[in-house]
Design an enzyme around this catalytic site. Structure first.
Site, PDB file in Angstrom:
ATOM      1  N   CYS A   1     -13.915  54.501  14.166  1.00  0.00           N
ATOM      2  CA  CYS A   1     -14.745  53.394  14.018  1.00  0.00           C
ATOM      3  C   CYS A   1     -15.099  52.563  12.113  1.00  0.00           C
ATOM      4  CB  CYS A   1     -16.065  53.350  14.474  1.00  0.00           C
ATOM      5  SG  CYS A   1     -17.201  51.838  14.691  1.00  0.00           S
ATOM      6  N   GLY A   2     -15.402  51.823  12.152  1.00  0.00           N
ATOM      7  CA  GLY A   2     -15.661  51.542  11.085  1.00  0.00           C
ATOM      8  C   GLY A   2     -17.239  52.468  10.368  1.00  0.00           C
TER       9      GLY A   2
END
Length: 163
Positions: free
Chosen positions: A36-37
């Site tokens: 995930c970012g």
């Protein structure tokens, strides 16, 4: 349930963990993901854990693959990723769902206790955080964009309160 202590969740090693084990501690529960970012927040979560654990604080990480298939690995792969990439030593749990009919009861309770913006209960993305006081009650809910370093004052305030 009135407090978090009535719940049990499966640890990433496959063993069930009664949250009663954490009675009297301040907890930060986070739905985490490896791709995930926001994944770099593991570093900040670990820093919070290390800074305050001797005062009765713990981060609890709950891997979740409900958002963009960003946690595709097995529990063993997730554990290895967290320890080798971010030196995580806070408790990790087995992969769960946080929304929908398969949502873990703990997360259903957390969402009911502290709804999000405009009263919505759904978790919107990875790295949503819930701060639980020494009394086992949810104190605050934080959006994924809130960085762990921004939580220090709230963690300290929770640690200062009696359980």
């Amino acid at each position: 349930m009135d407090t978090i202590y009535g719940f049990t969740a499966r640890g990433i090693d496959g063993n069930d963990i009664a949250l009663e084990t954490f009675r009297g501690q301040v907890l930060l529960l986070v739905n985490v993901a490896s791709e995930c970012g926001f994944t770099p927040q593991y570093e900040g979560l670990q820093a919070l854990h290390r800074t305050y654990r001797d005062q009765g604080f713990a981060v609890l990480g709950f891997p979740c693959d409900q958002f963009g298939h960003q946690e595709p690995g097995s529990d063993a792969e997730i554990a290895a990723f967290c320890t080798t990439r971010f030196d995580v030593d806070f408790p990790l749990f087995s992969k769960i769902e946080v929304n929908g009919p398969g949502a873990h009861p703990l997360w259903t309770w957390l969402k009911q206790e502290r709804p999000g913006v405009l009263g919505t209960e759904a978790i919107k993305w990875n790295f949503t955080k819930f701060l639980v006081g020494r009394d086992g009650r949810v104190r605050r809910r934080y959006a994924p964009t809130v960085k762990p370093a921004e939580l220090s004052a709230d963690v300290e305030a929770a640690l200062a309160e009696a359980g």
